[in-house]
Design a protein around this motif. Structure first.
Motif, PDB file in Angstrom:
ATOM      1  N   GLY A   1       0.833  -1.180  -0.076  1.00 15.32           N
ATOM      2  CA  GLY A   1      -0.065  -0.019   0.046  1.00 15.32           C
ATOM      3  C   GLY A   1       0.870   1.247  -0.022  1.00 15.32           C
ATOM      4  N   GLU A   2       2.361   1.053  -0.117  1.00 10.77           N
ATOM      5  CA  GLU A   2       3.096   2.301   0.149  1.00 10.77           C
ATOM      6  C   GLU A   2       3.444   3.009  -1.114  1.00 10.77           C
ATOM      7  OE1 GLU A   2       4.479   3.863   2.667  1.00 10.77           O
ATOM      8  OE2 GLU A   2       3.718   2.474   4.233  1.00 10.77           O
ATOM      9  N   ALA A   3       3.311   4.219  -1.471  1.00  6.89           N
ATOM     10  CA  ALA A   3       3.782   4.998  -2.662  1.00  6.89           C
ATOM     11  C   ALA A   3       5.397   4.486  -2.752  1.00  6.89           C
ATOM     12  CB  ALA A   3       3.492   6.391  -2.547  1.00  6.89           C
ATOM     13  N   ILE A   4       5.735   4.583  -3.950  1.00  3.27           N
ATOM     14  CA  ILE A   4       7.463   3.882  -3.964  1.00  3.27           C
ATOM     15  C   ILE A   4       8.295   5.080  -3.655  1.00  3.27           C
ATOM     16  CG2 ILE A   4       7.435   4.497  -6.572  1.00  3.27           C
ATOM     17  CD1 ILE A   4       8.940   2.034  -6.778  1.00  3.27           C
ATOM     18  N   HIS A   5       9.197   4.681  -3.025  1.00  2.00           N
ATOM     19  CA  HIS A   5      10.313   5.797  -2.713  1.00  2.00           C
ATOM     20  C   HIS A   5      11.607   4.778  -2.598  1.00  2.00           C
ATOM     21  CE1 HIS A   5       8.077   4.241   0.908  1.00  2.00           C
ATOM     22  NE2 HIS A   5       9.363   4.252   1.616  1.00  2.00           N
ATOM     23  N   ASN A   6      11.778   4.180  -3.731  1.00  2.00           N
ATOM     24  CA  ASN A   6      13.070   3.528  -3.772  1.00  2.00           C
ATOM     25  C   ASN A   6      14.269   4.198  -4.783  1.00  2.00           C
ATOM     26  OD1 ASN A   6      12.380   3.074  -6.503  1.00  2.00           O
ATOM     27  ND2 ASN A   6      11.969   0.783  -6.235  1.00  2.00           N
ATOM     28  N   ASN A   7      15.088   3.813  -4.920  1.00  2.00           N
ATOM     29  CA  ASN A   7      16.220   4.593  -5.848  1.00  2.00           C
ATOM     30  C   ASN A   7      16.134   4.660  -7.220  1.00  2.00           C
ATOM     31  OD1 ASN A   7      16.948   1.828  -6.097  1.00  2.00           O
ATOM     32  ND2 ASN A   7      18.897   1.994  -6.280  1.00  2.00           N
ATOM     33  N   ILE A   8      14.928   3.971  -7.861  1.00  2.00           N
ATOM     34  CA  ILE A   8      14.721   3.802  -9.411  1.00  2.00           C
ATOM     35  C   ILE A   8      14.382   5.441  -9.842  1.00  2.00           C
ATOM     36  CG2 ILE A   8      13.703   2.604 -11.146  1.00  2.00           C
ATOM     37  CD1 ILE A   8      15.564   0.830  -9.456  1.00  2.00           C
ATOM     38  N   ILE A   9      14.918   5.818 -10.809  1.00  2.84           N
ATOM     39  CA  ILE A   9      14.455   6.984 -11.385  1.00  2.84           C
ATOM     40  C   ILE A   9      13.538   6.677 -12.670  1.00  2.84           C
ATOM     41  CG2 ILE A   9      15.145   8.986 -13.099  1.00  2.84           C
ATOM     42  CD1 ILE A   9      17.771   8.822 -11.314  1.00  2.84           C
ATOM     43  N   THR A  10      14.018   5.843 -13.569  1.00  2.17           N
ATOM     44  CA  THR A  10      13.025   5.361 -14.595  1.00  2.17           C
ATOM     45  C   THR A  10      13.407   3.777 -14.981  1.00  2.17           C
ATOM     46  OG1 THR A  10      14.505   5.987 -16.559  1.00  2.17           O
ATOM     47  CG2 THR A  10      12.898   7.521 -15.794  1.00  2.17           C
ATOM     48  N   VAL A  11      12.639   2.979 -15.435  1.00  2.00           N
ATOM     49  CA  VAL A  11      12.811   1.751 -16.033  1.00  2.00           C
ATOM     50  C   VAL A  11      12.208   1.852 -17.693  1.00  2.00           C
ATOM     51  CG1 VAL A  11      10.712   0.621 -15.333  1.00  2.00           C
ATOM     52  CG2 VAL A  11      12.672  -0.566 -15.957  1.00  2.00           C
ATOM     53  N   THR A  12      12.872   1.612 -18.453  1.00  2.00           N
ATOM     54  CA  THR A  12      12.285   1.415 -20.103  1.00  2.00           C
ATOM     55  C   THR A  12      12.332  -0.024 -20.478  1.00  2.00           C
ATOM     56  OG1 THR A  12      13.359   3.651 -20.436  1.00  2.00           O
ATOM     57  CG2 THR A  12      13.040   2.152 -22.317  1.00  2.00           C
ATOM     58  N   VAL A  13      11.092  -0.443 -20.879  1.00  9.80           N
ATOM     59  CA  VAL A  13      11.051  -1.971 -21.115  1.00  9.80           C
ATOM     60  C   VAL A  13      10.722  -2.036 -22.630  1.00  9.80           C
ATOM     61  CG1 VAL A  13       9.610  -3.803 -20.630  1.00  9.80           C
ATOM     62  CG2 VAL A  13      10.212  -2.373 -18.665  1.00  9.80           C
ATOM     63  N   THR A  14      11.447  -2.993 -23.288  1.00 11.73           N
ATOM     64  CA  THR A  14      10.881  -3.625 -24.649  1.00 11.73           C
ATOM     65  C   THR A  14      10.205  -4.856 -24.506  1.00 11.73           C
ATOM     66  OG1 THR A  14      13.017  -4.572 -25.396  1.00 11.73           O
ATOM     67  CG2 THR A  14      12.986  -2.168 -25.652  1.00 11.73           C
ATOM     68  N   ALA A  15       9.433  -5.028 -25.334  1.00 12.03           N
ATOM     69  CA  ALA A  15       8.705  -6.312 -25.327  1.00 12.03           C
ATOM     70  C   ALA A  15       7.860  -6.504 -26.844  1.00 12.03           C
ATOM     71  CB  ALA A  15       7.639  -6.285 -24.435  1.00 12.03           C
TER      72      ALA A  15
END
Length: 328
Positions: free
Chosen positions: A256-270
């Protein structure tokens, strides 16, 4: 043999030269869209493309009163239409694969944190509020029975914003295919699908976000695609700061937490945009090492990813899966 190859190349060049690049762009789904394709027929397909947006909005838009998704959230069940059905089934599939890290029933939590249709910035909700709201969240609280979508308990609501734009991109791509168009690039709010080549007979080149040393914000990079989709999720656009912590709009469905980790972005291809769109949030929640391990452990999904993140001393770094920058 060399003569045959040369003749084939010349014919391919003449075929491409006979086609022109057609571009359609505009506003839809609260964002921009851009459709670029090669065709001998330059008659604009804008009316058909914008009709598709309207159809999808009537099904999946939380911002459109009376939409099918809003009727479900306000009631107990709906008959799924041609757009809701594949989105719900894909969402449930991704939820199972990720152990619930992707979950469209997260809507009550998104609203609680102030990132929903009605925006507010009350700050971090009380732990007791989060726990109460979590009782209404869980992909296993949805039931698909033939053409019906039902709730297993009252108060369950869904939000398909984490998958709907990717789905829309795929719908437009299939529409172009139905018109005999084989070389195109579709972009709906940053969820992209590329097929074939551009007017220079080269893979489509799309902008992505890369590492930048002196700031927390990414810079522009480039990715070449021929038959591949790409989606990006980031934590630097919608957030609020409280007590020295930055809370971003990605909500963890399990805590239930709003994220507050060290990730700025993730770009995904599929292989398609709906898959890329659905998995980018789950990969943010997994984090860099677990996310890249997840991709290695699930080769059948056809995922590749690029993370931009801050290390322990605040330096901005990037890490990506082995085949991310290969022409795909």
């Amino acid at each position: 043999m060399k003569g045959i190859i040369l003749a084939a190349c010349l014919l391919a060049g003449l075929h491409t030269a006979a086609q022109q690049t057609v571009t359609i762009s505009g506003k839809a789904q609260g964002t921009y869209y851009m459709v670029k394709y090669l065709s001998k027929d330059t008659t604009s397909l804008r009316p058909e493309v914008e009709s598709l947006f309207r159809q999808i909005d009537r099904s999946l838009s939380l911002y459109l009163p009376g939409s099918l998704i809003n009727r479900f959230n306000e009631g107990e069940k709906v008959v799924m239409d041609v757009h809701m059905r594949p989105v719900i089934r894909k969402a449930q599939e991704v939820s199972r694969i990720t152990g619930g890290l992707f979950d469209i029933t997260v809507k009550p939590l998104v609203d609680l944190w102030g990132f929903g249709v009605v925006r507010h910035q009350k700050g971090k909700p009380a732990d007791a509020e989060i726990q109460r709201t979590l009782q209404r969240v869980g992909y296993d609280k949805l039931l698909i029975r033939s053409k019906y979508l039902l709730k297993k308990q009252p108060g369950v609501e869904i939000d398909c914003n984490g998958i709907a734009q990717g789905y829309t991109t795929d719908v437009i791509a299939r529409f172009l295919q139905s018109r005999g168009i084989r070389n195109y690039l579709v972009d709906v709010g940053g969820e992209l699908m590329a097929m074939g080549h551009n007017d220079k007979d080269q893979p489509w080149t799309v902008g992505i976000e890369r590492r930048q040393e002196d700031t927390a914000r990414p810079e522009k990079g480039w990715l070449r695609l021929t038959n591949r989709a790409v989606a990006t999720s980031g934590n630097y656009q919608r957030y609020f700061d409280e007590g020295g912590t930055r809370f971003a709009h990605t909500i963890h469905p399990k805590t239930g937490e709003a994220i507050h980790n060290n990730i700025i972005t993730v770009t995904v291809t599929a292989p398609n945009a709906m898959t890329a769109d659905a998995f980018d949030n789950a990969l943010i929640l997994l984090g860099v090492e677990k996310g890249l391990a997840f991709i290695r452990e699930h080769p059948e999904l056809g995922l590749q990813a690029l993370y931009i993140y801050k290390d322990a001393d605040g330096t901005v770094r990037e890490k990506y899966s082995e085949a991310f920058f290969e022409v795909q």
